[in-house]
Design a protein around this motif. Sequence first.
Motif, PDB file in Angstrom:
ATOM      1  N   THR A   1       0.826  -1.214   0.000  1.00  0.00           N
ATOM      2  CA  THR A   1       0.000   0.000   0.000  1.00  0.00           C
ATOM      3  C   THR A   1       0.859   1.263   0.000  1.00  0.00           C
ATOM      4  OG1 THR A   1      -0.213   0.013   2.415  1.00  0.00           O
ATOM      5  CG2 THR A   1      -1.940  -1.127   1.151  1.00  0.00           C
ATOM      6  N   GLY A   2       2.066   1.170   0.581  1.00  0.00           N
ATOM      7  CA  GLY A   2       2.958   2.333   0.590  1.00  0.00           C
ATOM      8  C   GLY A   2       3.266   2.798  -0.823  1.00  0.00           C
TER       9      GLY A   2
ATOM     10  N   TYR B   1       0.839   5.461  -2.058  1.00  0.00           N
ATOM     11  CA  TYR B   1       1.111   6.816  -1.547  1.00  0.00           C
ATOM     12  C   TYR B   1       2.337   7.400  -2.245  1.00  0.00           C
ATOM     13  CZ  TYR B   1      -2.324   5.815   2.047  1.00  0.00           C
ATOM     14  OH  TYR B   1      -3.498   5.513   2.689  1.00  0.00           O
ATOM     15  N   ARG B   2       3.321   6.549  -2.481  1.00  0.00           N
ATOM     16  CA  ARG B   2       4.533   7.001  -3.181  1.00  0.00           C
ATOM     17  C   ARG B   2       4.207   7.389  -4.624  1.00  0.00           C
ATOM     18  NH1 ARG B   2       9.583   5.686  -1.106  1.00  0.00           N
ATOM     19  NH2 ARG B   2       9.503   4.809   0.989  1.00  0.00           N
TER      20      ARG B   2
ATOM     21  N   ARG C   1      11.029   5.179  -5.357  1.00  0.00           N
ATOM     22  CA  ARG C   1      11.921   4.798  -4.244  1.00  0.00           C
ATOM     23  C   ARG C   1      13.029   5.820  -4.007  1.00  0.00           C
ATOM     24  NH1 ARG C   1       8.760   1.274  -1.693  1.00  0.00           N
ATOM     25  NH2 ARG C   1       7.599   0.221  -3.315  1.00  0.00           N
TER      26      ARG C   1
ATOM     27  N   VAL D   1       6.662  11.915   0.897  1.00  0.00           N
ATOM     28  CA  VAL D   1       5.443  11.105   0.900  1.00  0.00           C
ATOM     29  C   VAL D   1       4.622  11.227   2.191  1.00  0.00           C
ATOM     30  CG1 VAL D   1       6.649   8.975   1.591  1.00  0.00           C
ATOM     31  CG2 VAL D   1       4.503   8.817   0.341  1.00  0.00           C
ATOM     32  N   SER D   2       5.279  11.438   3.326  1.00  0.00           N
ATOM     33  CA  SER D   2       4.517  11.531   4.584  1.00  0.00           C
ATOM     34  C   SER D   2       3.506  12.672   4.537  1.00  0.00           C
ATOM     35  CB  SER D   2       5.458  11.769   5.773  1.00  0.00           C
ATOM     36  OG  SER D   2       6.323  10.689   5.925  1.00  0.00           O
TER      37      SER D   2
ATOM     38  N   ALA E   1       0.626  11.555   2.443  1.00  0.00           N
ATOM     39  CA  ALA E   1      -0.158  10.481   3.080  1.00  0.00           C
ATOM     40  C   ALA E   1      -0.975  10.973   4.270  1.00  0.00           C
ATOM     41  CB  ALA E   1       0.783   9.352   3.518  1.00  0.00           C
TER      42      ALA E   1
ATOM     43  N   ARG F   1      -6.087   9.727   1.821  1.00  0.00           N
ATOM     44  CA  ARG F   1      -6.299   8.448   2.510  1.00  0.00           C
ATOM     45  C   ARG F   1      -7.648   7.835   2.124  1.00  0.00           C
ATOM     46  NH1 ARG F   1      -2.048   7.641   5.327  1.00  0.00           N
ATOM     47  NH2 ARG F   1      -2.792   5.613   5.996  1.00  0.00           N
TER      48      ARG F   1
ATOM     49  N   GLY G   1       1.449  -2.225   5.122  1.00  0.00           N
ATOM     50  CA  GLY G   1       1.437  -0.770   5.186  1.00  0.00           C
ATOM     51  C   GLY G   1       1.560  -0.285   6.615  1.00  0.00           C
ATOM     52  N   ARG G   2       0.722   0.698   6.959  1.00  0.00           N
ATOM     53  CA  ARG G   2       0.755   1.286   8.308  1.00  0.00           C
ATOM     54  C   ARG G   2      -0.560   1.084   9.047  1.00  0.00           C
ATOM     55  NH1 ARG G   2       4.912   2.414   5.885  1.00  0.00           N
ATOM     56  NH2 ARG G   2       6.494   3.884   6.576  1.00  0.00           N
TER      57      ARG G   2
ATOM     58  N   ILE H   1      -3.175  -1.271   7.820  1.00  0.00           N
ATOM     59  CA  ILE H   1      -3.939  -2.365   7.200  1.00  0.00           C
ATOM     60  C   ILE H   1      -4.833  -3.033   8.252  1.00  0.00           C
ATOM     61  CG2 ILE H   1      -3.835  -4.470   5.804  1.00  0.00           C
ATOM     62  CD1 ILE H   1      -2.533  -1.994   4.503  1.00  0.00           C
TER      63      ILE H   1
ATOM     64  N   ARG I   1      17.390   0.636   5.523  1.00  0.00           N
ATOM     65  CA  ARG I   1      17.007   1.691   4.598  1.00  0.00           C
ATOM     66  C   ARG I   1      18.204   2.142   3.768  1.00  0.00           C
ATOM     67  NH1 ARG I   1      12.070   3.286   2.576  1.00  0.00           N
ATOM     68  NH2 ARG I   1      10.559   2.604   4.081  1.00  0.00           N
TER      69      ARG I   1
ATOM     70  N   ASP J   1       4.763  10.109  10.038  1.00  0.00           N
ATOM     71  CA  ASP J   1       3.927   8.928   9.748  1.00  0.00           C
ATOM     72  C   ASP J   1       3.115   8.479  10.964  1.00  0.00           C
ATOM     73  OD1 ASP J   1       4.775   8.713   7.142  1.00  0.00           O
ATOM     74  OD2 ASP J   1       6.312   7.214   7.546  1.00  0.00           O
TER      75      ASP J   1
ATOM     76  N   GLN K   1      -0.640   8.248  11.095  1.00  0.00           N
ATOM     77  CA  GLN K   1      -1.248   7.320  10.121  1.00  0.00           C
ATOM     78  C   GLN K   1      -1.035   5.862  10.529  1.00  0.00           C
ATOM     79  OE1 GLN K   1      -1.369  10.773   9.070  1.00  0.00           O
ATOM     80  NE2 GLN K   1       0.661  10.221   8.303  1.00  0.00           N
TER      81      GLN K   1
END
Length: 284
Positions: free
Chosen positions: A45-46, A49-50, A101, A109-110, A113, A119, A144-145, A147, A172, A198, A201
């Motif tokens: 799902t990320g 948003y990206r 990416r 992106v934050s 989102a 959303r 995701g964050r 789900i 990362r 984030d 969310q």
Amino acid sequence: MTNHPATEASDHARLVIAVDGPAGSGKSTAARGAARALGFRYLDTGSTYRALTWWLLAHGADISDPDVVAACARRPVIEVGTDPEAPAIRVDGTDVAGPIRTREVSNAVSAVASVPEVRRHLVAMQQGIIADAIAAGAGIVAEGRDIGTAVAPDAPVKVFLTASETVRARRRTAELATDPTATVEQTRAEQARRDRSDAPQMAKAADAVEIDTTALGLDEVIREIVALAQAAPQAHQGSAGSRGRPPQTPPDSAGSGGRPPQTSPDSAAPGQNPPLRKAGAWST
Ligand code: DC
């Protein structure tokens, strides 16, 4: 959506697995690996948003203005594939698997989102993709964050992954290996900023199983998720023609396992997707 031969044949058909966690917790790699091991579909799902963020940046939109972002939320056509072997993502027909990416998108992106209209739109889209999978008799791992709390609150299996800040930054940085300017320290600072943005969310469902991946290998985490799937009530319902095919034991390699090629958007034309990562190596 195209056919998913391995998925439709699974004993765990119609099972939704929710995998949530912060950036660098390993959720993408683990969720994708679990989907492969189970023969399930996979939804990142990320990436939606990206993808929207990429489009906004490409169109010079002021992403610091929530009204501008909200007004644009439904303009791009975002298509996300669910083949764990090649999770395609397209915006207005363009493959953006690589561009979404970049650090530029990661750092923007934050803000996107956090806009409620974004959303509403993307959660509805994600719920549609999950519903399609279930209607087709397939299982799906969605990560995701939110789900387990907002996208699929009824998911019978919910996992919340965590990891120490240092390990998350290291993973990362490895993911951004092509960016020579990204050091662990920089990544850690950017990550701390993103964590703060984030946080509103992200929510851990009360019934989620928390797994701290700091000292775990990827294969161990995949094995835990697969075990939770096998223990879920739906795991024993099966579907027509599904008997006698146990899920593969992880680690499942990055190979396609002889699956027939699938068409857009679940797998892009050759060369359009970045190379697959093998199970056994963490990214995010
Ligand atoms: O998991 P990721 O880093 O690709 O996520 C990108 C961004 O999207 C990140 O800022 C968190 C946000 N996101 C979200 O708000 N809800 C989700 N279900 C998935 C991601």
